[in-house]
Structure formats: structure tokens, C-alpha cells
Design an enzyme around this catalytic site. Structure first.
Site, PDB file in Angstrom:
ATOM      1  N   HIS A  90      -9.712  69.875  22.658  1.00 36.92           N
ATOM      2  CA  HIS A  90     -11.326  68.464  22.904  1.00 36.92           C
ATOM      3  C   HIS A  90     -11.323  67.838  22.163  1.00 36.92           C
ATOM      4  CE1 HIS A  90     -14.716  67.764  24.458  1.00 36.92           C
ATOM      5  NE2 HIS A  90     -14.600  68.474  24.780  1.00 36.92           N
ATOM      6  N   GLU A 147      -8.898  62.392  29.038  1.00 39.97           N
ATOM      7  CA  GLU A 147      -9.804  62.782  28.621  1.00 39.97           C
ATOM      8  C   GLU A 147      -9.856  61.705  27.526  1.00 39.97           C
ATOM      9  OE1 GLU A 147     -13.265  66.208  29.379  1.00 39.97           O
ATOM     10  OE2 GLU A 147     -12.115  66.331  27.589  1.00 39.97           O
TER      11      GLU A 147
HETATM   12  P1  PGA Z   1     -19.522  65.183  30.591  1.00 45.35           P
HETATM   13  O1  PGA Z   1     -18.056  65.307  29.055  1.00 45.35           O
HETATM   14  O2  PGA Z   1     -18.627  65.463  30.828  1.00 45.35           O
HETATM   15  O3  PGA Z   1     -20.098  65.066  29.018  1.00 45.35           O
HETATM   16  O4  PGA Z   1     -18.987  63.367  29.804  1.00 45.35           O
HETATM   17  C1  PGA Z   1     -16.232  65.547  29.518  1.00 45.35           C
HETATM   18  C2  PGA Z   1     -15.843  67.221  28.017  1.00 45.35           C
HETATM   19  O5  PGA Z   1     -16.046  66.505  27.268  1.00 45.35           O
HETATM   20  O6  PGA Z   1     -15.145  67.647  29.066  1.00 45.35           O
END
Ligand code: PGA
Length: 227
Positions: A90, A147
Site C-alpha cells: 500500500h 491505487e
Molecule cells: P480511500 O483509501 O478509500 O480512503 O481513498 C483507499 C486506500 O487507501 O486503500
């Protein structure tokens, strides 16, 4: 294939908030594979609450096997808690904890050895290098989560056509589900599910009623728009 909806709670929630959350979420629609990823201390209590269609995930794993690694949680220990999925790479771990493509690959190897599916998070700059680092050690059974940094926690999700482009690039790299994460809400989940295999949700997974609305939209068979 069922759509994947992952709830990443990050370092949020206390034990006394768990039962009310499950009460508010209610039943998981049968067309959804829902994976709840709480912080480590909440794994046992969530494990007791899981209902049909829900699986248990972790947010991190040690890059070492069980042994003398103070403060770490090993993949075998996660498997022992009924964890079936685990986030790796992440962006918050890459930026705050120096997680590299190689470290992610080492973690994925240990997860695979414990039969836990890695959910590997990537942004575009390291999409190719991360997948290559995994393929170099023969790891292909993953979920890839695209992401984009600017979309995480910002309330500004990435444009749909851009997500669609990145997903089609990712799909050419291997035969794995590709999901999108970054400010996904009940208002936007339907459109993202048109272009990828699932979503990774943090902010809008924290409130049970909010997450229940998101699941209902995700399960709707006919979105009212097309791309
Ligand atoms: P968010 O975060 O849905 O708050 O944008 C997504 C994540 O960090 O996996």
C-alpha cells in the site's frame, strides 16, 4: 466472477465498534466477494462475526517467517487466524515504512506459502516493476489493486477513462483480477465496476450504513450508464 469489494480499515476502529458495524452492514449480496481488512488486534473479533460472503484480510505481513522478529506478524500466524487475503505494498507502507518492490515480493512469497492471497497495491510508476518482481519469483496468483496516490483519501477519485486504460495495461501483464482503489464511494462504485474486477475502499468502508449502500450499488446488475 463475483465482484471484489475490499474494506481497508487502516488503523481505525476499536472492539466495541465492531458489532454495530456488522449490524448496519447486514447481509452481503451474493454477487459480491467482500473482504474485511481490520488492524491486527481486531482480527480475532472480526473472525467471529464473519457472515456468508465475507472473508478476512490483513493489511500487512512480516517479510520473515515465524521466529525472532520482535513486533512482526508472520504469514503463518495470519493463516492461523483464518486470514485468506493480505494487502502488500500500500502506498502508505511504501512511503512511511520504505516498502519496496523487492520487499513486497518477499512478503508475497511467504503469503503464498501460507495459502493467503496477496492483494498487491500499485500506482502507475511501479506497476511494471512490481509485477516483474513478482513474476521473477513465480508469483502470479494475486489480486492487483491500482491505487493512484492522488486519489487515496482525497475525495477525488481517478477519472474513469484513465482507470480503464491502466486496468487494460495491467491485464496484459498477467492473468489476475485488477481492482481500483482511491476515494470510492456508493456514488462512484458502479462506474468503476464497469471497468475493473473490484474496488478497494477505506474511507467509505468505516461507517456500516455507508458501506452497506456501497455494497448494494456494487451488486446492482445494470448500471444506468455505460463507458
Ligand atoms: P480511500 O483509501 O478509500 O480512503 O481513498 C483507499 C486506500 O487507501 O486503500
Amino acid at each position: 466472477m463475483n465482484k471484489i469489494v475490499i474494506a481497508n480499515w487502516k488503523s481505525q476502529k476499536l472492539q466495541n465498534q465492531i458489532v454495530p458495524w456488522f449490524d448496519a452492514v447486514g447481509e452481503i449480496p451474493s454477487s459480491i466477494e467482500c473482504i474485511i481488512m481490520p488492524a491486527f488486534p481486531l482480527l480475532p473479533v472480526i473472525s467471529q462475526q464473519l457472515t456468508a460472503g465475507m472473508k478476512l484480510g490483513a493489511q500487512n505481513v512480516s517479510p520473515f517467517p515465524m521466529g525472532a522478529y520482535t513486533g512482526e506478524v508472520a504469514a503463518a500466524q495470519l493463516a492461523d487466524m483464518n486470514v485468506t487475503h493480505c494487502l502488500v505494498g500500500h502506498s502508505e507502507r511504501r512511503s512511511h515504512f520504505a516498502e519496496t518492490d523487492e520487499l513486497v515480493a518477499a512478503k508475497c512469497q511467504l503469503l503464498q506459502d501460507s495459502e493467503i492471497k496477496p492483494v498487491v497495491c500499485v500506482d502507475e510508476p511501479y506497476l511494471d516493476s512490481q509485477v516483474a518482481a513478482l513474476q521473477a519469483i513465480g508469483i502470479t496468483d494475486i489480486i492487483l489493486a491500482y491505487e493512484p496516490l492522488s486519489a487515496i483519501g482525497s475525495g477525488h477519485s481517478e477519472g474513469l477513462s484513465h482507470v480503464q486504460r491502466v486496468v487494460s495495461v495491467a491485464k496484459k501483464l498477467g492473468d489476475f483480477p485488477v481492482i481500483y482503489g482511491g476515494s470510492v464511494s456508493a456514488d462512484t462504485v458502479g462506474e468503476y465496476l464497469l471497468v475493473c474486477d473490484g474496488v478497494l475502499v477505506a474511507t467509505h468502508s468505516l461507517d456500516g450504513a455507508d458501506f452497506s449502500r456501497l455494497l448494494a450499488v456494487a451488486a446492482a446488475e445494470k448500471p444506468s450508464f455505460s463507458v
